[in-house]
Scaffold this motif. Structure first.
Motif, PDB file in Angstrom:
ATOM      1  N   UNK A 226       0.807  -1.224   0.000  1.00  0.00           N
ATOM      2  CA  UNK A 226       0.000   0.000   0.000  1.00  0.00           C
ATOM      3  C   UNK A 226       0.832   1.262   0.000  1.00  0.00           C
ATOM      4  N   UNK A 227       1.895   1.286   0.812  1.00  0.00           N
ATOM      5  CA  UNK A 227       2.722   2.502   0.897  1.00  0.00           C
ATOM      6  C   UNK A 227       3.577   2.693  -0.356  1.00  0.00           C
ATOM      7  N   UNK A 228       4.013   1.599  -0.961  1.00  0.00           N
ATOM      8  CA  UNK A 228       4.799   1.732  -2.190  1.00  0.00           C
ATOM      9  C   UNK A 228       3.937   2.195  -3.361  1.00  0.00           C
ATOM     10  N   UNK A 229       2.623   2.059  -3.231  1.00  0.00           N
ATOM     11  CA  UNK A 229       1.710   2.494  -4.286  1.00  0.00           C
ATOM     12  C   UNK A 229       0.992   3.794  -3.932  1.00  0.00           C
ATOM     13  N   UNK A 230       1.483   4.526  -2.956  1.00  0.00           N
ATOM     14  CA  UNK A 230       0.787   5.726  -2.498  1.00  0.00           C
ATOM     15  C   UNK A 230       0.660   6.733  -3.643  1.00  0.00           C
ATOM     16  N   UNK A 231      -0.549   7.266  -3.768  1.00  0.00           N
ATOM     17  CA  UNK A 231      -0.801   8.238  -4.843  1.00  0.00           C
ATOM     18  C   UNK A 231      -1.726   9.363  -4.402  1.00  0.00           C
ATOM     19  N   UNK A 232      -2.908   9.003  -3.872  1.00  0.00           N
ATOM     20  CA  UNK A 232      -3.948  10.005  -3.655  1.00  0.00           C
ATOM     21  C   UNK A 232      -3.517  11.096  -2.678  1.00  0.00           C
ATOM     22  N   UNK A 252       4.186   6.376  -8.015  1.00  0.00           N
ATOM     23  CA  UNK A 252       2.905   6.319  -8.722  1.00  0.00           C
ATOM     24  C   UNK A 252       2.468   7.709  -9.172  1.00  0.00           C
ATOM     25  N   UNK A 253       2.751   8.732  -8.379  1.00  0.00           N
ATOM     26  CA  UNK A 253       2.425  10.099  -8.794  1.00  0.00           C
ATOM     27  C   UNK A 253       3.252  10.489 -10.016  1.00  0.00           C
ATOM     28  N   UNK A 254       4.530  10.124 -10.017  1.00  0.00           N
ATOM     29  CA  UNK A 254       5.388  10.420 -11.180  1.00  0.00           C
ATOM     30  C   UNK A 254       4.920   9.627 -12.393  1.00  0.00           C
ATOM     31  N   UNK A 255       4.496   8.377 -12.169  1.00  0.00           N
ATOM     32  CA  UNK A 255       3.939   7.555 -13.247  1.00  0.00           C
ATOM     33  C   UNK A 255       2.706   8.233 -13.843  1.00  0.00           C
ATOM     34  N   UNK A 256       1.816   8.700 -12.973  1.00  0.00           N
ATOM     35  CA  UNK A 256       0.587   9.365 -13.422  1.00  0.00           C
ATOM     36  C   UNK A 256       0.908  10.619 -14.239  1.00  0.00           C
ATOM     37  N   UNK A 257       1.828  11.432 -13.739  1.00  0.00           N
ATOM     38  CA  UNK A 257       2.178  12.659 -14.452  1.00  0.00           C
ATOM     39  C   UNK A 257       2.861  12.360 -15.783  1.00  0.00           C
ATOM     40  N   UNK A 258       3.669  11.309 -15.821  1.00  0.00           N
ATOM     41  CA  UNK A 258       4.343  10.943 -17.076  1.00  0.00           C
ATOM     42  C   UNK A 258       3.326  10.520 -18.123  1.00  0.00           C
ATOM     43  N   UNK A 259       2.292   9.799 -17.696  1.00  0.00           N
ATOM     44  CA  UNK A 259       1.320   9.304 -18.653  1.00  0.00           C
ATOM     45  C   UNK A 259       0.246  10.296 -19.037  1.00  0.00           C
ATOM     46  N   UNK A 260      -0.289  11.040 -18.041  1.00  0.00           N
ATOM     47  CA  UNK A 260      -1.464  11.876 -18.297  1.00  0.00           C
ATOM     48  C   UNK A 260      -1.177  13.373 -18.322  1.00  0.00           C
ATOM     49  N   UNK A 261       0.019  13.776 -17.897  1.00  0.00           N
ATOM     50  CA  UNK A 261       0.400  15.179 -18.034  1.00  0.00           C
ATOM     51  C   UNK A 261       1.379  15.360 -19.187  1.00  0.00           C
ATOM     52  N   UNK A 262       2.387  14.485 -19.246  1.00  0.00           N
ATOM     53  CA  UNK A 262       3.384  14.562 -20.315  1.00  0.00           C
ATOM     54  C   UNK A 262       3.010  13.680 -21.500  1.00  0.00           C
ATOM     55  N   UNK A 263       1.922  12.879 -21.359  1.00  0.00           N
ATOM     56  CA  UNK A 263       1.394  12.026 -22.431  1.00  0.00           C
ATOM     57  C   UNK A 263       2.387  10.974 -22.917  1.00  0.00           C
ATOM     58  N   UNK A 264       3.306  10.552 -22.058  1.00  0.00           N
ATOM     59  CA  UNK A 264       4.285   9.511 -22.408  1.00  0.00           C
ATOM     60  C   UNK A 264       3.796   8.183 -21.827  1.00  0.00           C
TER      61      UNK A 264
END
Length: 294
Positions: A226-232, A252-264
């Protein structure tokens, strides 16, 4: 023979909805994500994910060269190492209290468990108000002459403040699991230890902890995952930026930003599978250590 045959059919019919949901919402998306991790794909591309060019292991190579990824991984590891032991120790202490012979145990259990069923976003917003410069925490500290601190605006205090939020909001679920484990311990073991002259602390050390070993392993694994997947919490507290100065950026936050903010999306998928590898490895290590201790 006929009855047994129909029993099998009924069994498969009962698990069929769950199986379909697992395939549609887990296996297929995981397979597509694995495919994307070897491609260069953006949500803005008109050609579609299946027509996106293959880049082999380039996304994974880029992950291991990315300074922000390693900063996010460092934050996530620090967060896990701070939250997991703290919340498990508090949860075990609360479980022991709720399992003891005190009045209104049901009320205590409810009070301790309520934060667990509260929305993580709502809890994060509440802590933003508590920890802001003119918030309740600073007003309390001001009674002792402490200058106001911008807890979530400071690179030093932002991550520890987020850790305190996580401990408060999730300790209840682990308390309930520990409580179930405590109630499964035979009272005769404590009676025998007491006859042998063991103190309360010795009973805890030599009776309670060994009997709770498998419960502790379960809580430890679930808590680490759970802690390694912290996002919200990180997203709400930092406004999705991971700031200040990437101090609250998690994997996970960096993953989210890479995919949905930077579109990578290809790069984000590679990050997801790197994180999966880390979580899987840590889980196997914990399983091995607990098995060895058996």
């Amino acid at each position: 023979m006929v009855d047994k045959k129909f029993d099998k059919i009924y069994g498969w019919l009962f698990i069929l909805p769950v199986f379909i949901l697992a395939v549609v919402f887990f296996l297929i998306p995981a397979g597509m994500s694995l495919m994307l991790s070897f491609k260069e794909y953006s949500l803005l591309d008109s050609q579609g994910m299946f027509s996106a060019p293959w880049v082999g292991l380039n996304n994974y190579k880029e992950v291991f060269k990315d300074e922000i990824f390693f900063k996010s991984l460092k934050n996530t590891v620090i967060y896990s190492l701070g939250v997991v032991p703290t919340q498990l120790m508090i949860a075990l202490g609360l479980a022991i209290i709720c399992n003891s012979k005190i009045r209104n145990k049901g009320v205590l259990r409810t009070v301790y468990y309520i934060p667990t069923v509260t929305s993580a976003v709502a809890v994060s917003i509440m802590f933003l108000f508590l920890y802001k410069t003119d918030g309740l925490l600073n007003k309390f500290l001001g009674l002792f002459g402490v200058e106001p601190i911008g807890w979530f605006n400071s690179p030093v205090f932002a991550l520890p403040s987020m850790m305190s939020l996580a401990v408060w909001s999730s300790v209840g679920i682990y308390m309930v699991i520990f409580l179930a484990g405590l109630q499964g311990i035979s009272p005769s073991l404590y009676e025998a230890a007491e006859i042998d002259g063991a103190s309360k602390f010795e009973q805890f050390l030599y009776v309670t902890l060994p009997q709770l070993k498998h419960v502790l392993f379960f809580n430890l694994v679930v808590s680490f995952i759970g802690t390694l997947q912290v996002f919200d919490q990180a997203y709400v507290i930092s406004g999705g930026t991971g700031g200040p100065l990437d101090s609250t950026s998690t994997v996970v936050l960096y993953l989210f930003n890479s995919g949905f903010r930077d579109f990578k999306m290809g790069y984000a998928s590679a990050i997801a599978f790197v994180l999966f590898g880390i979580i899987f490895t840590l889980t196997m290590i914990q399983k091995f250590l607990f098995k060895e201790s058996d």
